[in-house]
Scaffold this motif. Structure first.
Motif, PDB file in Angstrom:
ATOM      1  N   SER A  75      67.734 -57.094   7.706  1.00 38.21           N
ATOM      2  CA  SER A  75      66.548 -57.944   7.654  1.00 38.21           C
ATOM      3  C   SER A  75      66.631 -59.046   8.707  1.00 38.21           C
ATOM      4  O   SER A  75      65.631 -59.420   9.311  1.00 38.21           O
ATOM      5  CB  SER A  75      66.371 -58.532   6.254  1.00 38.21           C
ATOM      6  OG  SER A  75      67.365 -59.480   5.983  1.00 38.21           O
TER       7      SER A  75
ATOM      8  N   SER B 240      67.456 -52.750  -0.092  1.00 39.10           N
ATOM      9  CA  SER B 240      68.027 -54.074  -0.257  1.00 39.10           C
ATOM     10  C   SER B 240      69.356 -54.061  -1.009  1.00 39.10           C
ATOM     11  O   SER B 240      70.002 -55.084  -1.146  1.00 39.10           O
ATOM     12  CB  SER B 240      67.039 -54.996  -0.953  1.00 39.10           C
ATOM     13  OG  SER B 240      66.796 -54.534  -2.256  1.00 39.10           O
TER      14      SER B 240
ATOM     15  N   TYR C 247      72.470 -55.060   4.145  1.00 37.41           N
ATOM     16  CA  TYR C 247      71.027 -55.331   4.131  1.00 37.41           C
ATOM     17  C   TYR C 247      70.678 -56.663   4.788  1.00 37.41           C
ATOM     18  O   TYR C 247      69.693 -56.777   5.498  1.00 37.41           O
ATOM     19  CB  TYR C 247      70.488 -55.311   2.701  1.00 37.41           C
ATOM     20  CG  TYR C 247      69.015 -55.615   2.632  1.00 37.41           C
ATOM     21  CD1 TYR C 247      68.083 -54.670   3.013  1.00 37.41           C
ATOM     22  CD2 TYR C 247      68.541 -56.863   2.230  1.00 37.41           C
ATOM     23  CE1 TYR C 247      66.725 -54.944   2.992  1.00 37.41           C
ATOM     24  CE2 TYR C 247      67.191 -57.151   2.205  1.00 37.41           C
ATOM     25  CZ  TYR C 247      66.292 -56.186   2.582  1.00 37.41           C
ATOM     26  OH  TYR C 247      64.951 -56.468   2.565  1.00 37.41           O
ATOM     27  N   TYR C 248      71.516 -57.644   4.547  1.00 34.09           N
ATOM     28  CA  TYR C 248      71.220 -58.940   5.153  1.00 34.09           C
ATOM     29  C   TYR C 248      71.066 -58.796   6.668  1.00 34.09           C
ATOM     30  O   TYR C 248      70.139 -59.327   7.275  1.00 34.09           O
ATOM     31  CB  TYR C 248      72.308 -59.979   4.836  1.00 34.09           C
ATOM     32  CG  TYR C 248      72.086 -61.235   5.621  1.00 34.09           C
ATOM     33  CD1 TYR C 248      71.068 -62.102   5.264  1.00 34.09           C
ATOM     34  CD2 TYR C 248      72.806 -61.496   6.783  1.00 34.09           C
ATOM     35  CE1 TYR C 248      70.781 -63.207   6.028  1.00 34.09           C
ATOM     36  CE2 TYR C 248      72.527 -62.611   7.551  1.00 34.09           C
ATOM     37  CZ  TYR C 248      71.515 -63.464   7.166  1.00 34.09           C
ATOM     38  OH  TYR C 248      71.218 -64.552   7.933  1.00 34.09           O
TER      39      TYR C 248
ATOM     40  N   ILE D 245      71.818 -69.568   2.530  1.00 34.51           N
ATOM     41  CA  ILE D 245      71.028 -68.734   3.437  1.00 34.51           C
ATOM     42  C   ILE D 245      71.049 -67.289   2.955  1.00 34.51           C
ATOM     43  O   ILE D 245      70.130 -66.535   3.197  1.00 34.51           O
ATOM     44  CB  ILE D 245      71.577 -68.835   4.871  1.00 34.51           C
ATOM     45  CG1 ILE D 245      71.482 -70.278   5.365  1.00 34.51           C
ATOM     46  CG2 ILE D 245      70.808 -67.935   5.810  1.00 34.51           C
ATOM     47  CD1 ILE D 245      72.052 -70.471   6.748  1.00 34.51           C
ATOM     48  N   GLY D 246      72.114 -66.932   2.247  1.00 29.76           N
ATOM     49  CA  GLY D 246      72.170 -65.562   1.716  1.00 29.76           C
ATOM     50  C   GLY D 246      72.877 -64.601   2.644  1.00 29.76           C
ATOM     51  O   GLY D 246      72.604 -63.408   2.634  1.00 29.76           O
TER      52      GLY D 246
END
Lengths: 469, 310
Positions: free
Chosen positions: A231, A222, A227-228, A46-47
């Protein structure tokens, strides 16, 4: 023996953990460890990563995830809920006061010096009232537990507390992997956080806003470590995630550059520090900022959340006075206690600290992230001496606290369930109303005996359950 | 939509297309290098030329398979290398994360550092597996976009980028191989050219499709017709132009505004629709292809202008 949140001293299981205990027995430790690999693979895909600066290696790292949930009973949560909301109200009242008349100083409760000579105090904010008198729209309060009834506040985060994406994703992973644990509906849901956040942000739309407020999340970009999360929140609120270069100022409004041409922005949930916001007002060398944005803000053309200058309320030197703030602004008795704190800037307290440094936790007033702190009982004699030297050189920059007998929470070890120290960060939302989803982020020190829960120093995260009545 | 987000989607699609094209070119190179009597060195040089990076390899010095694998697969200084493309597509995606579905993001995020651990020898040894892996990544990405992404302007920017990149790839391949399609070589080349043509068709994954349309024979006219003018083959220049026109028209609809790129694509479509393969050879295949490359470059520039890319 520290208070163990799952087991009584006699080894029996505290009732709120019954279900988890059965699950652990059913699955087995080895089985759970296998599932842990699976969970990490999901996180990676998923990051959900965070960046660590300057350490080389993988630029995007996973936060270690622990499968065993941390549980609060409905009764415990009632207390926490009241205490957290109370504190969020007091902190906002304090911010309004210090940027206006400074009654708390005039009343002799807080020294002027600690506020007006503080680098976190932003003179540019004086006499300006943000919409709804709200300065800190998301208040993250770090709480530790010392016993069945004992909750104490470690620090407040009034600027842009991070980590809420972990609260949501940890729950998401747990429900995806172990749906049976949630089948009885006893765990209070947290997934309405983004909707609540959006509501709170829309409630503080600026005077210039006509119609449905346009909300955006402002990220440095980013490459930022969080950052995750930026977003993720923009995504779940269904709003644009903008970078500073996407914004510009014209005719006392802030605009974003879209494929349709400029579009006015009303509320900016900014995840970028004060000093980088506007090169015309703060750091002229900042390449990140939006020139002119602060003037638009002061003229009611846009709302910034949090308000610039909110950091004065979560300064470690100011922290000590939060219980006083609650009495002064709200006329209430503080529900959550502070941890006893010695200010090295005061000569008699300095003397005490230097004498007892080996049994205290000492911190830099402006430090964060667990860096630059000394844990007396774990430090060598030489380390304690070196730290004492630093304190003597600049006493006002340091505070010290007792090493608390922090509770431990159940954590999955290689061969058994082990107890590890943890803290807890709920995210209190302040708009016209105050909102608090039942939950938060539990960070756990994965090393035995360790008190440092920061992800940058080997801390992990786990799901936090608030049980419904 | 933010202009930056539009730009990210546009380039993300281009890089993913490019990664696949480069992978297909490498397959073509390997096929051609084992042809009977093939001049290996020149085959690998033509592969590099098709990516538009021939200047990296000085004339007179032979270009080896090893050079090309390193340059097109692993080299981060080469903007068209597969590794560069995958990294850049992911960076674009990360920056436009909110416009992607979870599946799209996962398709770009999975194994994004896989190629970091390969050296030239290993990459050569495992080339077929790696190429399959790249193609699967790209196809998963495309499938995720196709089945899950909202059909809003973001999707149109994505498809615009993809169609533009694809048109350029086919044009560049024709530019490199046009001489084998010149009618006079039909007599001279015989066997070898037959293989050359099939290799080009394979590189564009059009070998089977070609047979469905033209049966078993290869002629320069038919191959040119297929790659330039066939409106059913999704990698033909005409198909890509039509797709570009469609997407740009949709964008104009969203915005109630059109710009220079809309005039240009209309002109490109009209010009191409007026041609047949006989006319292409009368004008010169090389000239026609060069004109196409110029127009697609110009179109890319005008799209950036119309939508305020950075």
């Amino acid at each position: 023996m520290p208070f163990h949140e799952m087991f009584e001293p006699d080894g029996s299981v505290r009732p709120c953990y019954d279900e988890v205990q059965q699950w652990v027995e059913r699955t087995g430790i080895a089985g759970l460890n296998r599932r842990l690999d699976e969970a990490e693979a999901i996180f990676r895909r998923i990051g959900i990563t965070f960046a660590v600066y300057g350490e080389g290696g993988d630029p995007e790292r996973l936060i270690p995830f622990d499968l065993l949930p941390r549980i609060f009973t409905a009764q415990e949560w009632r207390l926490l809920d009241k205490g957290i909301r109370q504190r969020a109200r007091a902190l906002n009242a304090f911010l309004h006061d210090v940027y206006h008349r400074g009654e708390i100083v005039k009343a002799g409760i807080m020294p002027a010096d600690i506020i007006y000579n503080n680098s976190a105090y932003l003179a540019e904010m004086a006499d300006f009232t943000p919409p709804g008198k709200v300065y800190s729209h998301i208040v993250g309060i770090d709480i530790v537990r010392t016993g069945p009834e004992g909750f104490e506040v470690l620090e407040d985060n009034c600027r842009t507390p991070s980590g809420v994406s972990y609260m949501l994703e940890n729950r998401e992973i747990m429900t995806r992997m172990f749906p049976e644990l949630f089948s009885q509906g006893l765990v209070a849901p947290v997934d309405d956080y983004p909707a609540e956040l959006l509501k709170s942000l829309k409630e503080v739309a600026p005077p210039a806003c006509k119609g449905d407020p346009v909300v955006v999340v402002l990220t440095p970009g980013s490459l930022n470590s969080a950052y995750y999360e930026h977003s993720f929140l923009a995504d779940l609120m269904g709003v644009e995630l903008v970078e500073p270069a996407d914004l510009f100022v014209d005719e006392d409004r802030v605009w974003m550059k879209t494929t349709l041409g400029p579009k006015a922005v009303d509320v900016i949930y900014r995840r970028i520090d004060d000093e980088y916001l506007d090169p015309l007002v703060f750091r002229p060398d900042s390449l990140l900022g939006v020139p002119g944005i602060f003037s638009v803000y002061r003229n009611g053309g846009v709302t910034l959340a949090s308000a610039p200058g909110s950091g004065i309320a979560d300064d470690k030197a100011v922290y000590i006075y939060v219980p006083e703030m609650i009495r002064f602004y709200l006329g209430e008795k503080p529900i959550l206690d502070n941890i006893r704190t010695w200010q090295c800037g005061k000569p008699d307290e300095l003397a005490y600290v230097l004498e007892h440094l080996h049994e205290l936790v000492a911190k830099e007033v402006h430090g964060s992230g667990g860096y630059g702190m000394l844990i007396g009982p774990k430090a060598s004699k030489a380390e304690v001496e070196a730290y004492a030297e630093r304190i003597r050189a600049n006493p006002a920059e340091f505070i010290a606290q007792p090493t608390l007998d922090l509770s431990t929470v159940p954590t999955l070890g290689p061969a058994s369930v082990v107890g590890r120290h943890a803290d807890f960060r709920p995210y209190c939302l302040v708009g016209k109303q105050i909102r608090l989803v039942p939950g938060g982020l539990t960070r756990v020190a994965l090393t035995e005996g360790s008190l440092v829960v920061n992800s940058s120093q080997g801390g992990g995260v786990k799901d936090t359950w608030v049980m419904q009545e | 939509m933010l202009s930056r987000t539009a730009e990210n989607l546009f380039w993300m699609a281009r890089y993913m297309e490019r990664a696949e094209s480069t992978a297909r070119l490498l397959t073509m190179g390997q096929r051609m290098a084992i042809l009977p009597g093939a001049h290996h060195r020149e085959e690998w040089r033509s592969v590099v030329r098709a990516t538009g990076a021939e200047h990296q390899f000085p004339e007179g010095k032979p270009v080896t398979e090893s050079d090309v694998v390193s340059f097109l697969m692993l080299d981060l200084d080469n903007p068209s290398s597969i590794r560069s493309c995958l990294l850049k597509a992911r960076a674009n995606a990360k920056s436009a994360r909110t416009m992607l579905t979870q599946d799209m993001w996962e398709s770009l995020n999975e194994g994004w550092r896989k190629l970091d651990s390969y050296d030239i020898a290993e990459a050569r040894a495992q080339m077929p597996t790696l190429i399959d892996w790249v193609k699967t990544r790209v196809m998963t990405f495309r499938g995720a976009a196709d089945s899950g992404q909202l059909r809003n302007e973001g999707h149109d920017f994505l498809r615009t980028g993809s169609a533009l990149e694809r048109a350029q790839m086919t044009l560049r391949l024709l530019d490199v191989k046009y001489y084998v399609l010149l009618p006079e070589t039909e007599v001279i080349g015989g066997n070898r050219d037959h293989y050359q043509w099939t290799s080009v068709l394979y590189a564009l994954s059009g070998a089977r499709a070609y047979h469905h349309v033209y049966g078993g024979t290869y002629t320069p006219w038919q191959i040119t017709d297929f790659l330039m003018l066939n409106t059913l083959f999704p990698r033909s220049v005409a198909f890509c132009y039509h797709e570009l026109a469609h997407r740009l028209q949709r964008l104009a609809g969203w915005h109630d505004h059109s710009g220079p790129c809309h005039e240009t694509i209309d002109r490109m479509v009209a010009e191409l629709d007026a041609l047949d393969s006989g006319e292409i050879f009368r004008r010169g295949l090389h000239e026609t292809v060069q004109h196409g490359l110029m127009m697609t470059n110009r179109l890319g520039f005008e799209i950036a202008q119309t939508y305020h890319f950075g």
